[in-house]
Design an enzyme around this catalytic site. Structure first.
Site, short mmCIF file in Angstrom:
data_model
loop_
_atom_site.label_atom_id
_atom_site.label_comp_id
_atom_site.label_asym_id
_atom_site.label_seq_id
_atom_site.Cartn_x
_atom_site.Cartn_y
_atom_site.Cartn_z
N TYR A 110 11.94 -1.36 55.63
CA TYR A 110 11.84 -1.54 57.07
C TYR A 110 10.43 -1.22 57.53
O TYR A 110 9.61 -0.69 56.78
CB TYR A 110 12.83 -0.61 57.79
N LYS A 121 13.54 -10.89 56.97
CA LYS A 121 15.00 -11.04 56.96
C LYS A 121 15.57 -10.66 58.33
O LYS A 121 15.30 -9.58 58.84
CB LYS A 121 15.62 -10.13 55.89
N SER A 138 17.95 -3.02 48.00
CA SER A 138 17.89 -2.29 49.26
C SER A 138 17.15 -0.98 49.10
O SER A 138 17.30 -0.27 48.10
CB SER A 138 19.30 -2.02 49.77
N THR A 180 13.53 -6.08 56.69
CA THR A 180 14.70 -6.32 57.53
C THR A 180 14.34 -6.01 58.97
O THR A 180 13.83 -4.93 59.28
CB THR A 180 15.88 -5.45 57.08
N HIS A 239 22.73 -10.12 59.55
CA HIS A 239 23.14 -8.84 58.96
C HIS A 239 24.64 -8.84 58.66
O HIS A 239 25.32 -7.82 58.78
CB HIS A 239 22.80 -7.69 59.92
#
Length: 362
Positions: free
Chosen positions: A131, A229, A108, A157, A253
């Site tokens: 992102y 994702k 992440s 994401t 999520h």
């Protein structure tokens, strides 16, 4: 006498005992009424297996590849942020556990350890999650850092640009700590403090204006394959593939963004059919047993991701705890494959499962 956990549910119970309530609520909680979280287990349990007998099961091969990279069994660690909430060694412990267990890992961008340090701790290639930001320069900067840091794929994401209501966090007045990956970017336009679940306390940086054209733009700025994702429909899966995405993660999520949506296993068939072999498809959400993995693979997932269990393993025993948890999943998968007459991952297909009782046709 203390006994080691023998399944993921026991890991979950032990982790709850060890973690402070606000941290536990953050890990386990979801959006609003948490309907999707409850629905997910029911969806997996509604799928039944159709075992085949008299197949040579002496040797079972659990290995597969994700974007050309071999993993020892079809599990990857989802890009959940801030692992230090579960163990002081944080993402370094996670990377080492993933490498030792032979599974994939997606780090992440909200990690509690700087991304370059985590990549250095891993003995196998890992992927990086980020992102699309309001400032396209930051989007490009993070992608280039992933390239230079030795990451082998870039996971975007898509379902976190709109603030969701997470009532456990609101009751606890929970604040997401800043990530060191974003240090030095605080002065950029668009940063705004927030208590929402975001990769950093500056959640205002994530752009709500993103379209699939942004994938085409980013593909021209990086050499890394792009992974989308947060896809939950066949329509979006088709558009993602047309935009150059190399893999899709079917994900809601963890029920933390939109509540009252389907479990990911329920929409996996339409995504797989829409992709039609033009990109790899992975399933994220609700994996708790080796049989869950087989059910996802039967429908067409190439691999599955686990999120919350990462924190359970770390909370119970750090790196070794996570390795033990992954070993349980591996052993359950191997046993279930043997009992179903499937000697390798490639032989698992939709003929193995059913969702309607044979009695209903009588």
């Amino acid at each position: 006498m203390n006994m080691s956990p023998i399944n993921l549910f026991e890991f979950e119970a032990l982790a709850k005992e060890k973690l402070p309530k606000p941290e536990w609520d953050f890990i386990e909680g979801g959006a609003t009424d948490e309907i999707t979280i409850g629905r997910t287990r029911k969806a997996f349990d509604s799928i039944m297996l159709r075992p085949r007998m008299l197949v040579d099961m002496d040797i079972r091969d659990l290995s597969t590849t994700v974007l050309g990279e071999r993993i020892e069994f079809p599990v990857m660690l989802s890009p959940a942020g801030h692992h230090i909430r579960a163990h002081e060694d944080a993402e370094v412990a996670t990377a080492r556990a993933a490498s030792a267990s032979g599974v994939g890992m997606i780090l992440s961008s909200g990690s509690s350890v700087v991304m370059e340090q985590v990549a250095a701790a891993a003995s196998r290639k890992i992927w990086f999650q980020q992102y699309f930001y309001r400032d396209s320069g930051i989007t490009e900067l993070m992608a280039h850092r992933a390239e230079e840091g030795g990451f082998s794929a870039l996971c975007l994401t898509l379902d976190a640009s709109i603030k969701s209501k997470r009532e456990r966090n609101l009751r606890n007045n929970y604040m997401i700590p800043d990530s060191p990956n974003y240090h030095g970017l605080e002065a950029q336009e668009g940063f705004a403090p927030s208590s929402d679940d975001a990769p950093t306390a500056f959640s205002g940086m994530i752009s709500p204006k993103v379209t699939f054209k942004d994938f085409e733009w980013l593909a021209g700025k990086t050499t890394l394959p792009l992974v989308a994702k947060g896809i939950m429909t066949g329509e979006d899966a088709h558009m993602a593939v047309e935009s150059g995405v190399k893999a899709i993660i079917v994900s809601n999520h963890g029920g933390r963004s939109l509540d009252s949506t389907f479990a990911t296993i329920e929409v996996l068939p339409e995504v797989v059919d829409a992709v039609n072999g033009k990109a790899e498809v992975y399933l994220d959400g609700g994996i708790r047993r080796g049989s869950d993995i087989i059910k996802a693979l039967s429908i067409g997932a190439r691999a599955v991701l686990i999120g919350r269990p990462i924190f359970w393993g770390l909370a119970v025993g750090g790196e070794q705890g996570l390795r033990d948890l992954l070993e349980i999943l591996r052993n359950e998968l191997e046993s279930t494959m043997g009992l179903c007459g499937k000697a390798d991952i490639a032989s698992i297909d939709r003929s193995l499962i059913g969702t309607v009782s044979p009695l209903e046709s009588l």
